[in-house]
Design a protein around this motif. Structure first.
Motif, PDB file in Angstrom:
ATOM      1  N   VAL A   1       0.833  -1.206   0.000  1.00 56.50           N
ATOM      2  CA  VAL A   1       0.000   0.000   0.000  1.00 56.50           C
ATOM      3  C   VAL A   1       0.865   1.252   0.000  1.00 56.50           C
ATOM      4  O   VAL A   1       0.488   2.281  -0.589  1.00 56.50           O
ATOM      5  N   ARG A   2       2.035   1.191   0.611  1.00 57.62           N
ATOM      6  CA  ARG A   2       2.945   2.336   0.506  1.00 57.62           C
ATOM      7  C   ARG A   2       3.309   2.607  -0.953  1.00 57.62           C
ATOM      8  O   ARG A   2       3.342   3.760  -1.400  1.00 57.62           O
ATOM      9  N   VAL A   3       3.580   1.540  -1.692  1.00 57.51           N
ATOM     10  CA  VAL A   3       3.898   1.695  -3.119  1.00 57.51           C
ATOM     11  C   VAL A   3       2.701   2.264  -3.873  1.00 57.51           C
ATOM     12  O   VAL A   3       2.847   3.148  -4.713  1.00 57.51           O
ATOM     13  N   ALA A   4       1.513   1.763  -3.575  1.00 58.63           N
ATOM     14  CA  ALA A   4       0.316   2.244  -4.262  1.00 58.63           C
ATOM     15  C   ALA A   4       0.054   3.720  -3.954  1.00 58.63           C
ATOM     16  O   ALA A   4      -0.332   4.488  -4.841  1.00 58.63           O
ATOM     17  N   ILE A   5       0.261   4.120  -2.704  1.00 60.82           N
ATOM     18  CA  ILE A   5       0.113   5.529  -2.350  1.00 60.82           C
ATOM     19  C   ILE A   5       1.120   6.369  -3.117  1.00 60.82           C
ATOM     20  O   ILE A   5       0.797   7.447  -3.649  1.00 60.82           O
ATOM     21  N   PHE A   6       2.354   5.893  -3.202  1.00 57.89           N
ATOM     22  CA  PHE A   6       3.393   6.600  -3.962  1.00 57.89           C
ATOM     23  C   PHE A   6       3.017   6.727  -5.434  1.00 57.89           C
ATOM     24  O   PHE A   6       3.300   7.738  -6.076  1.00 57.89           O
ATOM     25  N   GLY A   7       2.351   5.693  -5.960  1.00 59.64           N
ATOM     26  CA  GLY A   7       2.022   5.676  -7.390  1.00 59.64           C
ATOM     27  C   GLY A   7       0.630   6.173  -7.735  1.00 59.64           C
ATOM     28  O   GLY A   7       0.153   5.938  -8.846  1.00 59.64           O
ATOM     29  N   GLN A   8      -0.028   6.865  -6.809  1.00 64.47           N
ATOM     30  CA  GLN A   8      -1.417   7.265  -7.041  1.00 64.47           C
ATOM     31  C   GLN A   8      -1.617   8.102  -8.297  1.00 64.47           C
ATOM     32  O   GLN A   8      -2.680   8.051  -8.905  1.00 64.47           O
ATOM     33  N   ASP A   9      -0.627   8.865  -8.682  1.00 64.06           N
ATOM     34  CA  ASP A   9      -0.750   9.710  -9.870  1.00 64.06           C
ATOM     35  C   ASP A   9      -0.022   9.122 -11.075  1.00 64.06           C
ATOM     36  O   ASP A   9       0.161   9.807 -12.089  1.00 64.06           O
ATOM     37  N   GLN A  10       0.374   7.864 -10.970  1.00 63.96           N
ATOM     38  CA  GLN A  10       1.125   7.211 -12.043  1.00 63.96           C
ATOM     39  C   GLN A  10       0.229   6.251 -12.820  1.00 63.96           C
ATOM     40  O   GLN A  10      -0.721   5.693 -12.264  1.00 63.96           O
ATOM     41  N   ASP A  11       0.571   6.043 -14.084  1.00 63.56           N
ATOM     42  CA  ASP A  11      -0.269   5.159 -14.901  1.00 63.56           C
ATOM     43  C   ASP A  11      -0.082   3.692 -14.550  1.00 63.56           C
ATOM     44  O   ASP A  11      -0.826   2.839 -15.044  1.00 63.56           O
ATOM     45  N   TRP A  12       0.889   3.386 -13.682  1.00 66.16           N
ATOM     46  CA  TRP A  12       1.085   1.987 -13.288  1.00 66.16           C
ATOM     47  C   TRP A  12       0.309   1.611 -12.032  1.00 66.16           C
ATOM     48  O   TRP A  12       0.352   0.441 -11.610  1.00 66.16           O
ATOM     49  N   LEU A  13      -0.404   2.545 -11.421  1.00 60.35           N
ATOM     50  CA  LEU A  13      -1.123   2.226 -10.188  1.00 60.35           C
ATOM     51  C   LEU A  13      -2.117   1.085 -10.383  1.00 60.35           C
ATOM     52  O   LEU A  13      -2.152   0.144  -9.586  1.00 60.35           O
TER      53      LEU A  13
END
Length: 208
Positions: A97-109
């Motif tokens: 979830v830390r990674v997902a939070i980091f990637g919230q604005d990325q197209d890989w989320l």
């Protein structure tokens, strides 16, 4: 031109029914003409505030047994791979979830989120260890080690804490939860279609 309505999809990687919703919400939302905002978060702190130290499906064995059978039935009905129960359940989803939070604005989320769910509930793999999360990121063509390091920064940890507090303040108590533009809350995979209908402007007769 009218703005496309948005539905917030709050999900937890350790949540069985979030797995189901994550693999079908895009197609359903497209048909409904609704945009989806993916909102990863941790449900554990919300459970703790209710006095729960683990999943209610562990606390109440009869409910848990029924859930796993229901989970298997629903996955099959959606054409998803057979379910494999993680051991232990629930898995520790903090690194993911830390990674997902980091990637919230990325197209890989979205592909990352779906890959985490598949690893846990379809392949029976761990998602808890840093190496497991790195492997998922690497499989998507990302530098998993670099992303995980960035996700562990103090700034990103703060973002995760803020997301949990936002969930709490908006009345979220479990996952998956769907929130419409006007704040209507729908809980559970089986309420996804109702949430999309509400988001698109449909209302049951006599209800506003």
């Amino acid at each position: 031109m009218a703005r496309q309505p948005t539905l917030e999809f709050w999900y937890e990687f350790a949540s069985t029914y979030s797995h189901l919703a994550a693999h079908r919400i895009e197609e359903a939302a497209e048909k409904a003409g609704v945009s989806v905002r993916w909102r990863p978060f941790l449900v554990g702190p919300l459970f703790a505030s209710q006095g729960w130290t683990t999943s209610p499906f562990n606390l109440f064995p009869a409910k848990g047994r029924n859930m796993w059978r229901d989970f298997e039935r629903m996955a099959a009905s959606y054409g998803l791979p057979p379910i494999t129960k993680p051991d232990p359940f629930p898995q520790n989803s903090l690194n993911a979830v830390r990674v997902a939070i980091f990637g919230q604005d990325q197209d890989w989320l979205v592909p990352f989120s779906k890959a985490v769910f598949s690893a846990s509930f379809s392949k029976g793999q761990s998602i808890a260890e840093p190496a497991a999360v790195v492997a998922i990121l690497d499989s998507l063509g990302l530098d998993g080690t670099q992303v995980l390091r960035a996700a562990a920064s103090d700034a990103n940890k703060t973002k995760l804490r803020v997301s949990v507090e936002e969930a709490r303040s908006r009345g979220i108590f479990g996952a998956p939860t769907f929130l419409t533009d006007d704040g209507e809350l729908f809980w559970g995979n089986d309420r996804m279609e109702q949430a999309l209908a509400w988001a698109s402007g449909e209302r049951p007769p006599g209800l506003r």
